[in-house]
Motif scaffolding. Structure first.
Motif, short mmCIF file in Angstrom:
data_model
loop_
_atom_site.label_atom_id
_atom_site.label_comp_id
_atom_site.label_asym_id
_atom_site.label_seq_id
_atom_site.Cartn_x
_atom_site.Cartn_y
_atom_site.Cartn_z
N GLY A 4 1.15 -0.85 0.23
CA GLY A 4 0.04 0.29 0.24
C GLY A 4 0.96 0.80 -0.07
O GLY A 4 1.92 1.29 -0.22
N ASP A 5 0.79 1.99 0.53
CA ASP A 5 1.14 3.19 0.44
C ASP A 5 2.26 3.26 2.04
O ASP A 5 1.72 3.96 3.10
N LEU A 6 3.36 3.71 1.69
CA LEU A 6 4.60 3.51 2.49
C LEU A 6 4.43 4.72 3.41
O LEU A 6 5.56 4.93 4.61
N LYS A 7 3.63 5.51 2.91
CA LYS A 7 4.33 6.83 3.96
C LYS A 7 3.15 7.02 5.01
O LYS A 7 3.00 8.23 5.32
N THR A 8 2.06 6.42 4.74
CA THR A 8 0.51 5.84 6.04
C THR A 8 1.36 5.12 7.33
O THR A 8 2.17 4.55 6.71
N THR A 9 0.75 5.12 8.11
CA THR A 9 0.80 4.30 8.92
C THR A 9 0.80 2.79 8.58
O THR A 9 0.78 2.09 9.10
N ALA A 10 -1.13 2.89 8.02
CA ALA A 10 -1.31 1.67 7.27
C ALA A 10 -0.51 0.41 6.46
O ALA A 10 -0.16 -0.41 7.22
N GLY A 11 0.23 1.30 5.86
CA GLY A 11 1.17 0.99 4.81
C GLY A 11 2.92 0.80 5.92
O GLY A 11 2.91 -0.82 5.40
N LEU A 12 2.98 1.25 6.39
CA LEU A 12 4.30 1.01 7.63
C LEU A 12 3.15 -0.30 8.80
O LEU A 12 4.55 -0.79 8.83
N GLN A 13 2.54 0.00 8.98
CA GLN A 13 2.10 -1.69 9.81
C GLN A 13 2.00 -2.49 9.22
O GLN A 13 2.45 -3.47 9.29
N VAL A 14 1.44 -2.79 7.30
CA VAL A 14 2.47 -4.21 6.97
C VAL A 14 3.15 -4.77 6.46
O VAL A 14 2.91 -5.75 6.84
N LEU A 15 3.98 -3.16 6.52
CA LEU A 15 5.60 -3.67 6.22
C LEU A 15 6.31 -4.54 7.83
O LEU A 15 6.83 -5.51 8.01
N ASN A 16 5.57 -3.58 8.73
CA ASN A 16 6.01 -4.01 10.06
C ASN A 16 5.83 -5.60 9.92
O ASN A 16 6.67 -6.40 10.72
N SER A 42 9.91 7.43 3.64
CA SER A 42 10.18 9.01 3.15
C SER A 42 11.08 9.74 4.43
O SER A 42 11.77 9.55 4.30
N SER A 43 10.81 8.98 5.72
CA SER A 43 11.46 9.01 7.20
C SER A 43 11.46 8.15 8.18
O SER A 43 10.15 6.40 7.64
N PRO A 44 11.95 7.54 9.13
CA PRO A 44 12.17 5.82 10.06
C PRO A 44 11.11 6.02 9.93
O PRO A 44 9.65 6.98 10.72
N PRO A 45 9.97 4.57 10.34
CA PRO A 45 9.25 4.17 10.99
C PRO A 45 9.20 4.45 12.39
O PRO A 45 10.13 4.54 13.22
N PRO A 46 8.08 4.59 13.02
CA PRO A 46 7.69 4.97 14.20
C PRO A 46 7.84 4.08 15.37
O PRO A 46 8.57 2.69 14.94
N SER A 47 8.78 4.54 15.93
CA SER A 47 9.65 3.21 16.91
C SER A 47 8.66 1.64 17.56
O SER A 47 8.45 0.75 17.91
N ASP A 48 7.24 2.03 17.40
CA ASP A 48 6.39 1.14 17.83
C ASP A 48 6.51 -0.10 17.08
O ASP A 48 5.82 -1.24 17.07
N LEU A 49 6.71 0.25 15.74
CA LEU A 49 6.90 -0.23 14.59
C LEU A 49 7.98 -1.12 14.55
O LEU A 49 8.53 -1.22 13.68
N CYS A 50 8.39 -1.82 15.07
CA CYS A 50 10.28 -2.30 15.60
C CYS A 50 10.67 -3.13 14.72
O CYS A 50 11.92 -3.14 14.19
N TYR A 56 14.85 -0.56 9.07
CA TYR A 56 15.07 0.53 8.22
C TYR A 56 16.59 1.01 8.43
O TYR A 56 16.76 1.57 7.17
N ASN A 57 17.16 1.11 9.99
CA ASN A 57 17.83 1.05 9.97
C ASN A 57 19.26 0.41 10.12
O ASN A 57 19.99 1.31 9.32
N HIS A 58 18.83 -0.90 9.06
CA HIS A 58 20.21 -1.28 8.82
C HIS A 58 20.54 -1.69 7.69
O HIS A 58 21.57 -1.26 7.18
N ILE A 59 19.59 -1.25 6.53
CA ILE A 59 19.11 -1.21 5.28
C ILE A 59 19.87 0.28 4.97
O ILE A 59 20.68 0.50 4.17
N ARG A 60 20.35 1.30 5.82
CA ARG A 60 20.22 2.91 6.17
C ARG A 60 21.56 2.61 5.82
O ARG A 60 22.68 3.56 5.03
N SER A 61 22.39 2.06 7.40
CA SER A 61 24.05 1.85 7.12
C SER A 61 24.35 1.34 5.88
O SER A 61 25.84 1.09 5.67
#
Length: 191
Positions: A4-16, A42-50, A56-61
């Protein structure tokens, strides 16, 4: 397919949820598939989506080595779980209504008179066959061998002791004396 749209919390939840048991999108090393999904965020996911934040942090490295990662980058909608539709503008697809095909038949359609008659005949035949069969009562049959200690054991007394055993549902059947060898005989009981 897709997140879905990875800029929304719903898309990030599916990714998580998708990354809960995976480290990467393809295989055991970072690849161009990871880069494609990373660039869509667009930005790092919130900390509740561990799980998503860890990924994200691993790929950013790998910031300087992204171009040298293995694999081929394909459309973002090709990655992710199969049960989520991609709603982004670039990945929107035409979906057909799958309800117009009835794979297992429908109860709404009228049954023809011949088919009803045939079904009723077969049911009647089945019921008549079923009624003719006798109900089988299952009774277990057990054979018990009672062996004496030696050749001097009184076999008549032994049979009397064995038949004195009483229990619910226990019915002693026939018994016979069977020769084992060297003059020793044992009783075989049918229970």
């Amino acid at each position: 397919m897709g997140f879905g749209d990875l800029k929304t919390t719903a898309g990030l939840q599916v990714l998580n949820d998708y990354l809960a048991d995976k480290s990467y999108f393809e295989g055991y090393v970072p690849s161009q598939a990871d880069v494609a999904v990373f660039e869509a965020i667009s930005s790092p996911p919130p900390s509740d989506l561990c799980h998503a934040l860890r990924w994200y942090n691993h790929i950013r490295s790998y910031e300087k080595e992204k171009a040298s990662l293995p694999g081929v980058k394909i459309a973002l909608c090709k990655y992710g779980p199969a049960d989520v539709e991609d709603t982004t503008a670039s990945g929107a697809t035409d979906s057909k209504d799958d309800n117009d095909i009835d794979l297992f038949g429908s109860d709404d359609e009228e049954e023809s008179e011949e088919a009803k008659k045939l079904r009723e005949e077969r049911l009647a035949q089945y019921e008549s066959k079923k009624a003719k069969k006798l109900a089988l009562v299952a009774k277990p049959s057990i054979l018990i061998d009672v062996k004496p200690w030696d050749d001097e054991t009184d076999m008549a007394k032994l049979e009397e002791c064995v038949r004195s055993i009483q229990a619910d549902g226990l019915f002693w059947g026939s018994s016979k004396l069977v020769s084992v060898g060297y003059g020793i005989k044992n009783y075989r009981y049918s229970v």
